[in-house]
Scaffold this active site. Structure first.
Site, PDB file in Angstrom:
ATOM      1  CG  ASP A 396      12.711  -6.936   0.406  1.00  0.00           C
ATOM      2  OD1 ASP A 396      11.930  -6.204   1.034  1.00  0.00           O
ATOM      3  OD2 ASP A 396      13.931  -6.723   0.313  1.00  0.00           O
ATOM      4  CD  GLU A 449       9.320  -3.440   0.068  1.00  0.00           C
ATOM      5  OE1 GLU A 449       9.457  -2.575   0.952  1.00  0.00           O
ATOM      6  OE2 GLU A 449      10.253  -4.132  -0.334  1.00  0.00           O
TER       7      GLU A 449
END
Length: 720
Positions: A396, A449
């Site tokens: 993330d 990401e």
């Protein structure tokens, strides 16, 4: 003795336990609240009564050095006989401490935290923790009435590590660490950074984890995974937030076993290849959806124990479904019981808020320059792969890790040693992470990401890349949704939104995501963002899904998107499953299932996702009609596929499109089919190519393009 009595002795093993003092052997013990203590020598029935020399300190003088001894503690309401925790030698080996200091202890959770051990034929738990600046560290729990004076730990000053073996502590015992900072001030009780099991929030203690008892049944899956070339494989990911996918009749989230019984057959029916979970490691605040984790090694206790999670993953593998976890190495929450100021100093985080504080999320940033911190994170990644057979990690907020000035104004960040904005330590960490996983777990995917144009995210570390398997294509997602939100009348002015992604499509290996971030915080659901009346909203969404599944790149869709969830997602309630009683919602669900089936069975739609020769435009410039057409190729012996999109509500008759092969082209998908809720305009299932040149091809198809729809056609005779 005053320091022992008040729990402030930094070297308790020098005083407590069995020692020779002035030519006599004595046992010193601490037990605040005990009425008296006896020392049982060599297992005999006779015991030596200890003398109280402080509020909770007792000393027993022995006639000779015993071969063994135990402590008999007399409490106000009961008595117990225990082995003395201060009668054991250190269990951490010098080579382990050296490796830890260098950041080379690859699996630190096998050494640190709470390890169930048998020492001198006694079962117990070995606790160890890194806290180099603490004046004193104790283990507290139900087993010692949370009294930090009882089990003060042994310090290894050279490594800043503390340890103690406590006999007869049971699996499942709850505990924390009690620390005095370098100035002697008591800190909030700290959860174990390496805990493998925790209490269920809002409770916040760590738990002594049992061994993982689950017997795995996924040997064939794991063998196939090791030899898989994921870049050329069909990959369609169903993104799930585990506690809000479905709820029971009382509104409670499902545990792992109940989720397995419902989610796995559903994912099979929808033909997704993988489930990706928003973070499942323990997190205190439900509203963070797991993106502010407090325990990097422990699955959340909300949904069951460790074996339950292992059973879920195993069941997925047996059913032919992979499991990917979102994993957060960019920041951690500032909860008092977590890593923040762990030993009274910024141990895991940067001390300067210009480096160590995330302004967007009010969280703390890991100090990747410390080998112990890098080791902690690398060990977490390996632990999920080792213990739970996880098939992939999605890292993330990678952009926030890569840039020192991420979301910061001038003067709010500190340049690197070269004066630049790149976080060199984070870059090195990410390269190490991906190299380590590739080496130790071949076939496991790691996805980034990453929302910027950082070069080489999926490039090899040996050639300057970060080494990720895939990168989320955030730009493609935003461009496409921007296009689809426009009324069809105005789409001609935004035509490049859908073509621009092909300009850079082969610069990285991409996943095309329609993720949870696109259906929260007032953005609305995907369906609600489509323009027009109810019928046109559904038609737009179906046409967009057809375009997405035909486009180069792996696919990801957040839960609810597959049946056109109407409301914005909320983590405290289940999806609106009752919508499937509506034929239009059911039609979208059928379409996604069929698109996934096509993706899996048609090599042209997945095999060359990341190779330029797997794609060619046929129509990319028809701005007036808002029509797009492109070909996908899977290589020798496979059928080429033609994808044609009409993003206006007009039926377009006699639309000619060039094709590379003659013969019949089968209409294998029409998003306007009445089976999906459409108007059933199309080409009767097949079209024969004509010897009429068009757009660089010697043959062409004369097509009838349905309104707000995507057609996918396959050349006859070459399907895999």
């Amino acid at each position: 003795m005053a320091q022992l009595d008040h729990g402030r002795c930094a070297a308790p093993f020098e005083w407590l336990g069995l020692h020779e003092y002035n030519g006599r052997w004595q046992v010193v013990a601490v037990a605040h609240g005990a009425r008296s203590i006896e020392v049982v020598v060599d297992g005999s029935e006779q015991a030596v009564t200890a003398t109280r020399i402080g509020e909770g300190v007792f000393v027993a003088h022995l006639a000779a050095k015993p071969a063994s001894y135990a402590l008999r503690l007399h409490w106000p309401r009961h008595s117990e006989t225990i082995a003395d925790p201060y009668g054991f030698d250190p269990l951490l080996a010098p080579e382990q401490l050296d490796a830890f200091n260098r950041g080379e202890l690859r699996r630190p959770a096998d050494v640190f935290g709470a390890q169930v051990r048998v020492v001198n034929n006694l079962e117990g738990v070995h606790f160890s923790v890194w806290a180099p600046h603490a004046q004193r560290v104790s283990v507290v729990g139900d087993f010692n009435q949370w009294d930090g004076r009882r089990h003060v730990m042994r310090r290894h000053a050279e490594a800043g590590v503390w340890e103690i073996f406590i006999p007869e502590v049971d699996i499942g015992a709850v505990y924390k660490f009690e620390l005095l900072d370098q100035h002697g001030y008591l800190l909030p009780l700290k959860a174990d950074p390496h805990a493998r099991q925790t209490e269920c929030p809002p409770a916040s203690a760590s738990m002594v984890a049992p061994p993982l008892w689950h017997a795995w049944h996924d040997a064939s899956w794991m063998a196939r995974r090791r030899s898989m070339h994921f870049e050329a494989a069909p990959l369609s990911i169903y993104e799930v937030q585990a506690t809000s996918w479905q709820r029971d009749a009382e509104g409670r989230w499902l545990d792992w076993d109940a989720l397995a019984a419902q989610l796995i057959p559903y994912v099979q029916a929808q033909n997704f290849t993988h489930i990706e979970f928003l973070p499942v490691n323990e997190y205190p605040f439900g509203g963070s959806w797991g993106y502010q984790p407090i325990a990097m090694y422990a699955p959340t206790a909300r949904m069951g124990d460790l074996d339950a999670f292992a059973r879920f993953v195993d069941s997925c593998h047996v059913a032919g479904i992979g499991v990917i976890l979102d994993w957060v190495s960019g920041h951690f929450p500032a909860d008092a019981h977590g890593l923040r100021q762990f030993d009274g100093t910024p141990l895991y985080e940067h001390g300067d808020p210009r480096e160590g504080f995330h302004q967007d999320w009010h969280t703390l940033i890991y100090n990747y320059g410390k080998p112990q911190v890098r080791q902690y994170l690398l060990g977490s990644a390996l632990a999920w792969l080792d213990r739970f057979h996880i098939d992939g990690l999605r890292v993330d907020a990678v952009a926030s890790m890569l840039y020192r000035d991420y979301s910061r104004a001038e003067g709010e960040w500190i340049p690197n040693k070269h004066g630049g904005r790149e976080n060199l330590e984070a870059v090195a960490f990410l390269k190490d992470l991906n190299s380590l996983i590739a080496r130790e777990h071949p076939g496991v995917m790691v996805m980034a990401e990453e929302s910027t144009a950082w070069p080489g995210v999926t490039g090899s570390p040996e050639h300057g890349g970060l080494g990720f398997s895939f990168k989320w294509n955030m730009g493609w997602m935003h461009d496409c949704l921007h296009y689809m939100q426009h009324d069809p009348l105005y789409r001609r002015y935004h035509h490049d939104d859908l073509t621009f992604g092909l300009v850079y499509a082969y610069s990285e290996r991409f996943v095309l995501p329609l993720s949870h971030d696109e259906v929260v915080h007032g953005k609305g659901s995907l369906l609600s963002r489509m323009p027009g009346d109810r019928w046109r909203q559904f038609a737009n969404l179906r046409a967009f899904y057809g375009f997405m599944w035909g486009h180069p790149g792996k696919k990801l869709l957040f839960m609810g998107g597959e049946f056109a969830q109407r409301n914005e997602w909320h983590h405290d309630r289940a999806l609106d499953w009752e919508l499937l009683e509506d034929p239009l919602h059911l039609g979208v669900q059928r379409l996604v299932s069929d698109l996934n089936r096509l993706l899996y069975h048609e090599p042209a739609l997945h095999r060359r996702d990341h190779q330029p020769d797997g794609f060619s435009w046929v129509v990319g410039d028809d701005t007036h009609a808002s029509v797009y057409a492109f070909l996908r190729y899977g290589g020798e012996g496979t059928a080429p596929m033609l994808v044609v999109c009409n993003f206006t509500p007009e039926v377009r008759n006699d639309y000619r499109i060039g094709v590379p092969e003659g013969g019949v082209w089968h209409e294998v998908c029409n998003t306007d089919s009445d089976y999906y809720g459409g108007s059933n305009v199309g080409n009767g299932g097949e079209v024969r190519a004509q010897d009429i040149p068009s757009r660089g091809h010697r043959q062409s198809l004369n097509l009838r393009l349905p309104p707000l729809a995507t057609l996918i056609l396959r050349a006859e005779g070459n399907s895999a």
